[in-house]
Design a protein around this motif. Structure first.
Motif, mmCIF file in Angstrom:
data_model
loop_
_atom_site.group_PDB
_atom_site.id
_atom_site.type_symbol
_atom_site.label_atom_id
_atom_site.label_comp_id
_atom_site.label_asym_id
_atom_site.label_seq_id
_atom_site.Cartn_x
_atom_site.Cartn_y
_atom_site.Cartn_z
ATOM 1 N N LEU A 167 -5.078 9.084 -1.304
ATOM 2 C CA LEU A 167 -4.797 8.250 -2.112
ATOM 3 C C LEU A 167 -5.761 8.277 -3.504
ATOM 4 O O LEU A 167 -6.920 8.513 -3.522
ATOM 5 N N ILE A 210 -6.083 2.574 -4.979
ATOM 6 C CA ILE A 210 -7.038 1.614 -4.272
ATOM 7 C C ILE A 210 -7.575 0.363 -5.221
ATOM 8 O O ILE A 210 -7.588 -0.643 -4.506
ATOM 9 N N GLU A 213 -7.832 6.724 -6.911
ATOM 10 C CA GLU A 213 -8.741 5.562 -7.373
ATOM 11 C C GLU A 213 -7.887 4.595 -7.803
ATOM 12 O O GLU A 213 -8.157 3.275 -7.722
ATOM 13 N N GLY A 229 0.821 -0.999 0.072
ATOM 14 C CA GLY A 229 -0.030 0.033 -0.156
ATOM 15 C C GLY A 229 0.748 1.179 0.151
ATOM 16 O O GLY A 229 1.875 1.203 -0.522
ATOM 17 N N ILE A 277 -1.884 2.526 4.623
ATOM 18 C CA ILE A 277 -3.145 2.145 3.886
ATOM 19 C C ILE A 277 -2.795 1.283 2.877
ATOM 20 O O ILE A 277 -2.020 1.541 1.991
ATOM 21 N N LEU A 285 -5.107 9.239 3.962
ATOM 22 C CA LEU A 285 -6.079 8.519 3.495
ATOM 23 C C LEU A 285 -6.634 9.197 2.348
ATOM 24 O O LEU A 285 -7.253 8.566 1.277
ATOM 25 N N VAL A 317 -9.295 -3.572 2.185
ATOM 26 C CA VAL A 317 -8.305 -2.417 2.314
ATOM 27 C C VAL A 317 -8.316 -1.951 4.051
ATOM 28 O O VAL A 317 -9.269 -1.812 4.603
ATOM 29 N N MET A 339 -4.564 -1.936 -4.967
ATOM 30 C CA MET A 339 -4.565 -2.786 -3.914
ATOM 31 C C MET A 339 -5.653 -3.797 -3.693
ATOM 32 O O MET A 339 -5.356 -5.069 -3.316
ATOM 33 N N LYS A 340 -6.916 -3.605 -4.036
ATOM 34 C CA LYS A 340 -7.865 -4.442 -3.981
ATOM 35 C C LYS A 340 -7.766 -5.818 -4.866
ATOM 36 O O LYS A 340 -8.210 -7.035 -4.396
#
Length: 294
Positions: free
Chosen positions: A163, A168, A165, A140, A203, A160, A182, A171-172
């Motif tokens: 970050l 994110i 999109e 992350g 994160i 937070l 997350v 990460m997912k």
């Protein structure tokens, strides 16, 4: 265990006029030195070295004002090899040098001797389970932020919000290990848990030890034992209270000690004061329960 902690503090108090062997202090408390330092910081609200320095300078202040010893003799009595080093430590606690304090009879700052006791305030129970995890990696983004014990941590919230999109989404795609989704990870840089102490705030997601993604940081975590606490309550106060209670209530009452590693938090941020479910993962190791101080 509280009885053991107080015995350790008694030993520490007897060593203030010489170098303190923290490993021996921790042995008396029947925990590792690492756990003793973190537990003391959580219970006392200050790092252990700061408490030791304040106690030394409290006793030294009385000797300075009494005027029976030279300032150098006082410095040597409390383990300082030079008057300059002693004066710096004295000023950091009392806000005035020892020479000026003696000449003027100045008011000094006293650090009371600490002891720990159990105060029963209610019947709140803590739901937890113990999990053995293989090694994993947190992937992350990280930022260095200060600890905030009450209210919103503005620096963490800003990290937070920063970050995008795409990050994110990356990460997912990597998630395939518990805790899923997350989450945030807090890595303490020192033993201190006092307000304002700096930590690395991540994160990210928990994934396999070989996983990586371009543009994201990685934190390798070895295999170990984790205490997992489920929580429900208003955001963020319920979480902050849970974190506090784990170190001030759960550890002294259970046969586990904290160990080095990131503290993981899975939650759904909501509006301030709104209810939310959360899960807190604390790295632990089996330890000696010691004696009860209740």
């Amino acid at each position: 265990m509280l009885e053991r902690l107080n015995q350790a503090l008694d030993h520490l108090e007897a060593c203030l006029d010489r170098e303190v062997d923290m490993a021996e202090v921790a042995r008396i408390a029947a925990v590792s030195e690492y756990h003793f330092r973190r537990l003391f910081s959580a219970l006392a609200g200050m790092p252990l070295p700061l408490y030791v320095r304040r106690r030394r300078m409290t006793l030294a202040g009385a000797d300075v004002l009494a005027g029976e010893l030279t300032l150098l003799d006082v410095a040597v009595r409390y383990g300082y090899g030079s008057g300059e080093a002693f004066a710096r430590a004295f000023r950091s606690v009392h806000g005035i040098g020892p020479g000026e304090a003696r000449r003027t009879g100045a008011m000094l700052t006293a650090q009371p001797r600490m002891s720990f006791r159990v105060v029963v305030e209610g019947g709140t129970s803590m739901r937890y389970r113990i999990v053995e995890k293989e090694s994993f990696r947190v992937v992350g983004r990280k930022a260095r932020v200060p600890l905030v014990h009450e209210g919103v941590n503005a620096a963490a919230a800003a990290h937070l919000a920063s970050l995008d999109e795409e990050a994110i989404a990356l990460m997912k795609e990597l998630v395939h290990r518990e805790p899923e989704g997350v989450l945030s990870a807090w890595v303490h840089l020192t033993d201190s848990r006092e307000e304002g102490a700096e930590v690395d705030y991540w994160i990210g997601v928990v994934t396999g030890p070989e996983a990586a993604a371009e543009g994201l940081d990685a934190l390798d975590v070895p295999a170990g034992t984790w205490a997992v606490f489920d929580n429900h309550g208003p955001y963020p106060s319920a979480l902050q209270e849970l974190w506090r209670d784990v170190f001030t209530q759960w550890f002294p009452s259970n046969p586990y000690a904290s160990r080095p590693g990131p503290e993981l938090l899975r939650t759904q941020p909501v509006g301030i004061g709104e209810e939310t479910d959360s899960q807190l993962w604390i790295p632990v190791e089996r330890g000696s329960r010691g004696s009860s101080g209740a």
